[in-house]
Enzyme design. Structure first.
Site: not given
Length: 274
Positions: A2-3
């Site tokens: 996840p960013e």
């Protein structure tokens, strides 16, 4: 992994589902995830409190419960699930928070890299893991002068510099590739050769890419998908990342893939000349 846009999507989704719910109990099945307090203290601090709000900074989620905050980093594979109390625990559910209404918030992490810290709310930005981070592209502190100075002191590839969260926080592997494509910079360009005009474009394109990704719920590719019923759509907007061999949307040159400091990196050899 996840960013920033994916973490923001998780924040927004959780904010509609668990705010103001009172914590009845907590189980911790992998103590190493709780970094700065003992498990007993972790439980004593949170049980009986309610989550007032959820913030995000970079890739950190900040759960605010009165005068304390729980800071959560999802790392590579961390996910949050909301389930009924009666459902059995799954293998990789390492922290389970039980609410008085019968729901649970479960932290699931296949690789066990995620972390949680308990800090006084007033210390979130002064004495916590977040204090090590650089400003986000959206912040007023992210100026051409600031970023130019940071990059001028680095001889590393611009791809690596933009992944350094102490310089600018929020860009991960996917979004750096997209920002460099829009800025027409080869990912191996030395950071200290970047002009102020290019720095200005890096900031502008970082804001553009992240805002669009947030609007579309992030990017659902490879192993990371949301566990909260939200599927990211930004993968449909990618220009170069994961597009090896496909024609560039600008010049039709096949997208290439190289390694930059061990990270898979996609770029257009014509639009992003070295």
């Amino acid at each position: 992994m996840p960013e920033l846009p994916e973490v923001e999507t998780v924040r927004r989704t959780l904010s509609t589902l668990i705010l103001n719910k009172e914590i009845r109990d907590i189980d911790v099945f992998y103590p190493k995830m709780i970094r700065n307090v003992e498990i007993l203290k972790f439980r004593e601090t949170l049980i009986g409190r309610s989550i007032d709000s959820i913030d995000r900074y970079g890739k950190y989620l900040v759960f605010n419960l009165g005068d304390v905050s729980l800071i959560s980093h999802l790392r590579m594979e961390g996910k949050y699930f909301i389930k009924n109390t009666d459902l059995p625990r799954e293998k990789h559910e390492h922290v389970i928070i039980y609410f008085t209404d019968g729901d649970t918030l479960r932290y699931h992490d296949t690789r066990k890299f995620g972390t949680m810290d308990i800090v006084p709310k007033i210390s979130v930005f002064s004495n916590s893991p977040i204090t090590k981070l650089g400003p986000e592209p959206f912040e007023k502190e992210m100026t051409v002068t600031y970023l130019s100075k940071k990059l001028s002191n680095k001889s590393i590839a611009i791809k690596s510099a933009l992944l350094d969260q102490t310089i600018m926080t929020g860009l991960g592997n996917i979004y750096v590739d997209e920002v460099l494509f829009l800025t027409k910079l080869h990912p191996e360009t030395s950071s200290n050769l970047i002009t102020k005009t290019q720095v200005k474009k890096i900031i502008e394109n970082s804001i553009k890419v992240l805002n669009k990704a947030i609007k579309l719920g992030g990017t659902t590719i490879r192993s990371y998908t949301s566990s909260l019923g939200v599927t990211g759509l930004f993968q449909n907007e990618l220009n170069v990342h994961t597009k090896k061999g496909e024609p560039c949307s600008i010049c039709q040159t096949p997208i290439d893939k190289i390694k930059v400091n061990g990270r898979g990196t996609y770029y257009c050899p014509k639009c992003q000349k070295k």
